[in-house]
Design an enzyme around this catalytic site. Structure first.
Site, PDB file in Angstrom:
ATOM      1  N   LYS A 258      21.143 -10.888 -24.668  1.00 45.91           N
ATOM      2  CA  LYS A 258      22.346 -11.528 -25.206  1.00 45.91           C
ATOM      3  C   LYS A 258      22.217 -11.927 -26.677  1.00 45.91           C
ATOM      4  O   LYS A 258      23.197 -11.948 -27.415  1.00 45.91           O
ATOM      5  CB  LYS A 258      22.684 -12.768 -24.374  1.00 45.91           C
ATOM      6  CG  LYS A 258      23.097 -12.472 -22.933  1.00 45.91           C
ATOM      7  CD  LYS A 258      24.427 -11.759 -22.867  1.00 45.91           C
ATOM      8  CE  LYS A 258      24.939 -11.607 -21.449  1.00 45.91           C
ATOM      9  NZ  LYS A 258      26.191 -10.838 -21.369  1.00 45.91           N
TER      10      LYS A 258
ATOM     11  N   SER B 122      16.994  -6.473 -18.504  1.00 48.00           N
ATOM     12  CA  SER B 122      17.867  -7.184 -19.446  1.00 48.00           C
ATOM     13  C   SER B 122      17.523  -8.651 -19.652  1.00 48.00           C
ATOM     14  O   SER B 122      17.889  -9.241 -20.648  1.00 48.00           O
ATOM     15  CB  SER B 122      19.321  -7.070 -18.995  1.00 48.00           C
ATOM     16  OG  SER B 122      19.464  -7.522 -17.657  1.00 48.00           O
TER      17      SER B 122
ATOM     18  N   GLU C 282      31.780 -18.228 -23.684  1.00 43.80           N
ATOM     19  CA  GLU C 282      31.777 -18.389 -22.230  1.00 43.80           C
ATOM     20  C   GLU C 282      30.405 -17.937 -21.738  1.00 43.80           C
ATOM     21  O   GLU C 282      29.724 -17.174 -22.406  1.00 43.80           O
ATOM     22  CB  GLU C 282      32.887 -17.555 -21.594  1.00 43.80           C
ATOM     23  CG  GLU C 282      32.532 -16.111 -21.252  1.00 43.80           C
ATOM     24  CD  GLU C 282      32.104 -15.236 -22.430  1.00 43.80           C
ATOM     25  OE1 GLU C 282      31.224 -14.367 -22.221  1.00 43.80           O
ATOM     26  OE2 GLU C 282      32.614 -15.404 -23.547  1.00 43.80           O
TER      27      GLU C 282
END
Length: 392
Positions: free
Chosen positions: A89, A377, A111
């Site tokens: 991210k 991830s 969010e």
């Protein structure tokens, strides 16, 4: 056939910008300027410098020897879990905050579901000295407590979403409401490849550093920059978009997106949008989403907070419709089994989201000499309470 976005913001039949009038100036300003800013040398230098020295890129491409022996094929793990903040991210949050600064925005909203995007956004806001508000479903706040603590420690205000299923969809709704009320000074860092154009394209471009590195690393390790398979988990779609990006036009590389089947695809507790979804509009774009006959959104379910989104981004909807990517799904139980296996065989604790991609290895009919890249991830620190609860 092109798998990239066109000038109108569509991937085939999917995409666009379906937004309230109040947000039109913000989204239009972004659409007109994002590519120009991203292509500026000073922008690229700043972003690449931070990705290297702050995030720790390139993330390693690790040959998982014991996992490979178990599955009788060659498995490489793209170690996004080793990035600063523990997931992919940060790649996108850094890119977008540099954009926001150049657009003169001083207040950042985001969010988050699993909390990784919230942590990444709180991190870059602290780095840049900007105000940060993160919207998070009340249920996710409970099940991802370590990430909530990290966000608060980094100076972010965490606002619970109390409507609907109190998860990712509802956090996104709250963030959009806030943006409508504060259009002048606020920039919305969307964490996945969803939302109105240009967000899906922008997020995919910032995450494409994953596949860009993959090509260089595979060439170095195997003599060929193209793997046979790339497997990534799929919620909204940012880590999959980044893993697939530089291989989209190479049909020899098989792309596999793994969704969350929850308690079973047809159990009523699932987030397998490719099977259960129909075309609709959610959070500003036309895409595949789970909905009733009269268009009401069906609440998604997954044990992993980052995958229980009722839709997928427009890029992935197009990859599904065209058949360019294969879509699979695994249950909560299968994902947990994959977690324990990776821990035992490789000494790596994956995030529950990433474990969905790993779990698909059970069904992959790969040959002994095939090269399979699984995008790992995120790391599993945030999911330890869940893992301990289900440990046999």
């Amino acid at each position: 056939m092109s798998y990239q976005v066109n000038e109108k913001g569509y991937y085939g039949n999917y995409g666009g910008a379906f937004i309230p009038e109040m947000l039109y100036p913000n989204v239009e300003e972004l659409r007109q300027k994002y590519l120009t800013i991203m292509n500026e040398e000073s922008f690229k230098e700043e972003l690449n410098g931070l990705l290297k020295d702050y995030v720790g890129r390139p993330s390693p491409l690790y040959f998982a020897k014991r996992l490979s022996e178990h599955y009788k094929t060659k498995i490489y793990l793209k170690r996004e879990d080793l990035n600063h903040t523990g997931a992919h991210k940060i790649n996108n949050s850094l890119g977008q905050i540099l954009l926001a600064k150049r657009l003169g925005k001083t207040r950042i909203i985001a969010e988050t579901g699993a909390g990784q995007h919230g942590v990444a956004t709180a991190t870059v806001c602290a780095l840049m000295g900007l105000e940060c508000i993160v919207f998070m479903g009340e249920i996710d706040i409970e099940r991802q407590a370590p990430n909530v603590a990290r966000m608060k420690l980094l100076g972010a205000k965490v606002v619970p979403a109390l409507s609907g299923s109190k998860t990712l969809k509802d956090a996104t709704n709250e963030a959009i409401r806030d943006w409508i009320n504060n259009p002048e000074d606020t920039y919305y860092i969307i964490g996945s490849a969803v939302g109105p154009h240009p967000y899906p394209d922008m997020v995919a471009r910032f995450q494409s550093v994953i596949s860009e590195e993959m090509k260089i690393q595979l060439l170095e390790k195997t003599g060929n920059e193209n793997p046979d398979y790339i497997i990534a988990c799929l919620g909204g779609g940012s880590n999959a978009a980044g893993s697939f990006y530089h291989y989209l036009d190479n049909e020899n590389v098989k792309l596999i997106a793994v969704e969350a089947a929850g308690k079973g695809i047809h159990s009523g507790h699932s987030a397998a949008t490719s099977v259960l979804g129909k075309i609709g509009v959610i959070h500003g774009s036309k895409t595949l989403l789970m909905q009733t006959e009269d268009g009401q959104i069906i609440e998604p379910y997954s044990l992993s907070a980052g995958l229980d989104y009722p839709g997928v981004g427009p890029m992935h909807s197009n990859l599904f419709e065209t058949g360019r990517a294969t879509f699979a799904s695994v249950t909560d139980d299968e994902a947990l089994k994959a977690v324990y296996m990776l821990c035992e065989l490789e000494g790596i604790i994956p995030a529950l989201e990433s474990a969905h991609a790993l779990a698909h290895l059970e069904y992959l009919k790969a040959k002994p000499n095939d090269i399979v890249v699984v995008n790992l991830s995120g790391r599993g620190d945030k999911d330890l309470a869940t893992y301990m609860k289900f440990m046999k």
